[in-house]
Design a protein around this motif. Sequence first.
Motif, PDB file in Angstrom:
ATOM      1  N   THR A 127     -61.804 -33.063  15.439  1.00 28.67           N
ATOM      2  CA  THR A 127     -61.708 -34.388  16.092  1.00 28.67           C
ATOM      3  C   THR A 127     -61.276 -35.470  15.105  1.00 28.67           C
ATOM      4  OG1 THR A 127     -64.064 -34.636  15.751  1.00 28.67           O
ATOM      5  CG2 THR A 127     -63.354 -34.107  17.979  1.00 28.67           C
TER       6      THR A 127
ATOM      7  N   ILE B 239     -62.223 -30.597  22.665  1.00 29.40           N
ATOM      8  CA  ILE B 239     -61.830 -31.299  21.439  1.00 29.40           C
ATOM      9  C   ILE B 239     -60.304 -31.283  21.293  1.00 29.40           C
ATOM     10  CG2 ILE B 239     -61.862 -31.068  18.910  1.00 29.40           C
ATOM     11  CD1 ILE B 239     -64.873 -30.443  19.208  1.00 29.40           C
TER      12      ILE B 239
ATOM     13  N   TYR C   9     -47.033 -47.482  11.271  1.00 30.10           N
ATOM     14  CA  TYR C   9     -47.461 -48.477  12.256  1.00 30.10           C
ATOM     15  C   TYR C   9     -46.980 -49.879  11.858  1.00 30.10           C
ATOM     16  CZ  TYR C   9     -50.727 -45.827  15.252  1.00 30.10           C
ATOM     17  OH  TYR C   9     -51.286 -44.982  16.169  1.00 30.10           O
TER      18      TYR C   9
ATOM     19  N   VAL D  62     -58.344 -46.829  23.435  1.00 30.77           N
ATOM     20  CA  VAL D  62     -58.214 -45.552  24.161  1.00 30.77           C
ATOM     21  C   VAL D  62     -58.476 -44.370  23.221  1.00 30.77           C
ATOM     22  CG1 VAL D  62     -56.547 -44.039  25.321  1.00 30.77           C
ATOM     23  CG2 VAL D  62     -56.698 -46.435  25.966  1.00 30.77           C
ATOM     24  N   THR D  63     -57.864 -44.395  22.042  1.00 29.81           N
ATOM     25  CA  THR D  63     -58.071 -43.280  21.106  1.00 29.81           C
ATOM     26  C   THR D  63     -59.522 -43.261  20.604  1.00 29.81           C
ATOM     27  OG1 THR D  63     -57.175 -44.677  19.341  1.00 29.81           O
ATOM     28  CG2 THR D  63     -55.675 -43.090  20.331  1.00 29.81           C
TER      29      THR D  63
ATOM     30  N   LEU E  64     -51.322 -52.407  20.513  1.00 29.86           N
ATOM     31  CA  LEU E  64     -52.085 -51.790  19.415  1.00 29.86           C
ATOM     32  C   LEU E  64     -53.584 -51.773  19.699  1.00 29.86           C
ATOM     33  CD1 LEU E  64     -50.070 -53.384  16.483  1.00 29.86           C
ATOM     34  CD2 LEU E  64     -50.236 -50.934  16.942  1.00 29.86           C
TER      35      LEU E  64
ATOM     36  N   VAL F 116     -47.520 -45.240  24.069  1.00 29.91           N
ATOM     37  CA  VAL F 116     -47.647 -46.689  23.827  1.00 29.91           C
ATOM     38  C   VAL F 116     -46.622 -47.167  22.796  1.00 29.91           C
ATOM     39  CG1 VAL F 116     -49.185 -48.466  22.886  1.00 29.91           C
ATOM     40  CG2 VAL F 116     -50.074 -46.815  24.514  1.00 29.91           C
ATOM     41  N   LEU F 117     -46.536 -46.456  21.662  1.00 32.63           N
ATOM     42  CA  LEU F 117     -45.628 -46.916  20.603  1.00 32.63           C
ATOM     43  C   LEU F 117     -44.164 -46.700  21.002  1.00 32.63           C
ATOM     44  CD1 LEU F 117     -47.573 -45.696  17.444  1.00 32.63           C
ATOM     45  CD2 LEU F 117     -47.663 -47.914  18.540  1.00 32.63           C
TER      46      LEU F 117
ATOM     47  N   ALA G 159     -51.216 -35.421   8.846  1.00 33.05           N
ATOM     48  CA  ALA G 159     -52.358 -35.536   9.767  1.00 33.05           C
ATOM     49  C   ALA G 159     -52.637 -34.240  10.512  1.00 33.05           C
ATOM     50  CB  ALA G 159     -52.084 -36.662  10.751  1.00 33.05           C
ATOM     51  N   LEU G 160     -51.578 -33.547  10.913  1.00 29.48           N
ATOM     52  CA  LEU G 160     -51.766 -32.373  11.780  1.00 29.48           C
ATOM     53  C   LEU G 160     -51.703 -31.039  11.037  1.00 29.48           C
ATOM     54  CD1 LEU G 160     -49.616 -33.571  14.820  1.00 29.48           C
ATOM     55  CD2 LEU G 160     -52.104 -33.485  14.690  1.00 29.48           C
TER      56      LEU G 160
ATOM     57  N   LEU H  16     -61.528 -41.585  23.285  1.00 27.29           N
ATOM     58  CA  LEU H  16     -61.299 -40.127  23.273  1.00 27.29           C
ATOM     59  C   LEU H  16     -61.995 -39.467  22.082  1.00 27.29           C
ATOM     60  CD1 LEU H  16     -57.539 -40.171  24.301  1.00 27.29           C
ATOM     61  CD2 LEU H  16     -59.377 -39.083  25.602  1.00 27.29           C
TER      62      LEU H  16
ATOM     63  N   ALA I  12     -50.613 -42.297  21.881  1.00 24.56           N
ATOM     64  CA  ALA I  12     -49.923 -43.013  20.789  1.00 24.56           C
ATOM     65  C   ALA I  12     -48.413 -42.960  20.995  1.00 24.56           C
ATOM     66  CB  ALA I  12     -50.307 -42.413  19.442  1.00 24.56           C
TER      67      ALA I  12
ATOM     68  N   TYR J  48     -56.175 -40.515  12.359  1.00 20.54           N
ATOM     69  CA  TYR J  48     -54.869 -40.889  11.807  1.00 20.54           C
ATOM     70  C   TYR J  48     -54.053 -41.769  12.752  1.00 20.54           C
ATOM     71  CZ  TYR J  48     -56.234 -37.184   8.649  1.00 20.54           C
ATOM     72  OH  TYR J  48     -56.941 -36.421   7.753  1.00 20.54           O
ATOM     73  N   ILE J  49     -54.405 -41.800  14.022  1.00 23.56           N
ATOM     74  CA  ILE J  49     -53.702 -42.726  14.918  1.00 23.56           C
ATOM     75  C   ILE J  49     -54.615 -43.874  15.358  1.00 23.56           C
ATOM     76  CG2 ILE J  49     -51.843 -41.258  15.792  1.00 23.56           C
ATOM     77  CD1 ILE J  49     -53.653 -40.592  18.129  1.00 23.56           C
TER      78      ILE J  49
ATOM     79  N   ALA K   5     -58.870 -33.739  23.679  1.00 27.34           N
ATOM     80  CA  ALA K   5     -59.056 -35.127  23.220  1.00 27.34           C
ATOM     81  C   ALA K   5     -58.020 -35.477  22.153  1.00 27.34           C
ATOM     82  CB  ALA K   5     -60.471 -35.307  22.671  1.00 27.34           C
ATOM     83  N   VAL K   6     -57.780 -34.540  21.219  1.00 30.35           N
ATOM     84  CA  VAL K   6     -56.794 -34.784  20.148  1.00 30.35           C
ATOM     85  C   VAL K   6     -55.396 -34.899  20.768  1.00 30.35           C
ATOM     86  CG1 VAL K   6     -55.725 -33.818  18.063  1.00 30.35           C
ATOM     87  CG2 VAL K   6     -58.205 -33.666  18.377  1.00 30.35           C
TER      88      VAL K   6
ATOM     89  N   SER L   2     -54.950 -38.149  22.624  1.00 29.57           N
ATOM     90  CA  SER L   2     -54.834 -39.279  21.695  1.00 29.57           C
ATOM     91  C   SER L   2     -53.414 -39.398  21.167  1.00 29.57           C
ATOM     92  CB  SER L   2     -55.788 -39.106  20.514  1.00 29.57           C
ATOM     93  OG  SER L   2     -57.096 -39.082  20.960  1.00 29.57           O
ATOM     94  N   TYR L   3     -52.859 -38.257  20.727  1.00 31.76           N
ATOM     95  CA  TYR L   3     -51.488 -38.297  20.191  1.00 31.76           C
ATOM     96  C   TYR L   3     -50.488 -38.615  21.308  1.00 31.76           C
ATOM     97  CZ  TYR L   3     -52.804 -37.029  15.488  1.00 31.76           C
ATOM     98  OH  TYR L   3     -53.338 -37.074  14.229  1.00 31.76           O
TER      99      TYR L   3
ATOM    100  N   LEU M 126     -54.299 -49.189  22.382  1.00 33.11           N
ATOM    101  CA  LEU M 126     -54.213 -47.846  21.805  1.00 33.11           C
ATOM    102  C   LEU M 126     -55.448 -47.532  20.960  1.00 33.11           C
ATOM    103  CD1 LEU M 126     -52.513 -45.292  21.330  1.00 33.11           C
ATOM    104  CD2 LEU M 126     -51.452 -46.443  19.393  1.00 33.11           C
TER     105      LEU M 126
ATOM    106  N   ARG N 126     -58.830 -35.625  13.415  1.00 32.36           N
ATOM    107  CA  ARG N 126     -57.367 -35.870  13.456  1.00 32.36           C
ATOM    108  C   ARG N 126     -57.010 -37.092  14.301  1.00 32.36           C
ATOM    109  NH1 ARG N 126     -55.688 -31.931  10.449  1.00 32.36           N
ATOM    110  NH2 ARG N 126     -56.760 -29.921  10.594  1.00 32.36           N
ATOM    111  N   ILE N 127     -57.929 -37.498  15.181  1.00 31.74           N
ATOM    112  CA  ILE N 127     -57.707 -38.716  15.973  1.00 31.74           C
ATOM    113  C   ILE N 127     -57.699 -39.952  15.054  1.00 31.74           C
ATOM    114  CG2 ILE N 127     -58.634 -40.143  17.866  1.00 31.74           C
ATOM    115  CD1 ILE N 127     -59.747 -37.579  19.110  1.00 31.74           C
TER     116      ILE N 127
END
Lengths: 58, 236
Positions: B51, A8, B210, B107-108, B101, A22-23, B38-39, B111, A19, B56-57, A11-12, A15-16, B104, B53-54
Amino acid sequence: MMTTTPDILLAVALSYGAAIAVLGGGLLWAWRGWRRCRPAPVAGGPVNKDQDLPRHTP
Amino acid sequence: MNLHAFATPRQFLRMSARLRPWLAGVGCLAAGTGLYGALVTSPPDYQQGETVRIMYIHVPAAWMAMLAYALLALCSGIYLVWRHPLAGLAARAVAPCGVALTALCLVTGMLWGKPTWGAYWVWDARLTSVLLLLFLFLGYSLLTHAFEDQERGTRAGAILALVGLVNLPVIKFSVAWWNTLHQPASVLRLDGPAIHPAMLWPLLVMAVAYLCWLGLVWLWRIETELHRSRELRRGT
């Protein structure tokens, strides 16, 4: 509640990371393209001379 | 008010130069605050634990991908009806933002899906319609670059963008129309958000970050396309 396992957390983190990649990458790509294409400032003259000032020559 | 006079390249460049520092400033502030929320401050979910927390993005990426497509269709519509060249450039410029976007978001989402559903991907209505959105953005970009004549490419892309507009309500309502593994809407609901305020504010702040990213990248890309088309015209 789902217990927090290394899967987990990975995965988090992924993901970050995705982000940020990409951004951040998108921002850098757009900025570099813009810098390369914008008209160069004229030494001693106004920036974007041909766009902002009325032309006095035909 | 004459919108055509307002939307001249000169006016646009002036407006863009004023807007960009604000978007960068507000975006940085929102990203910092949103990430802290978020974190650090937001609690784990009662079912999904950490999980969540994913979200927020993932969720702001999905919202902004849909907004990017709406902007693409709007600019394409303006280009087709009034033949305004700046609208065509704006449409071409927003497509790469949409690709980033949507990718992303997917992918997120994958995950997030693995620990929650036990699979990275399922052919669920929501996931499939968002994948279609990615293909629409990619198809638009490929189509506009497939023609030697830029105007013809922009026109062909504009038609595709308007046809693909039908996908936006499908994405939004897919979770209501079909039985999906994806959870139903919890923020944009008629009866108000069904999400705890401690989770809602970081989500909304991240959405602002964003939005600023989309605005900033879009403006840079429009300016780039504008200067490039001017160089092309000078060269021919």
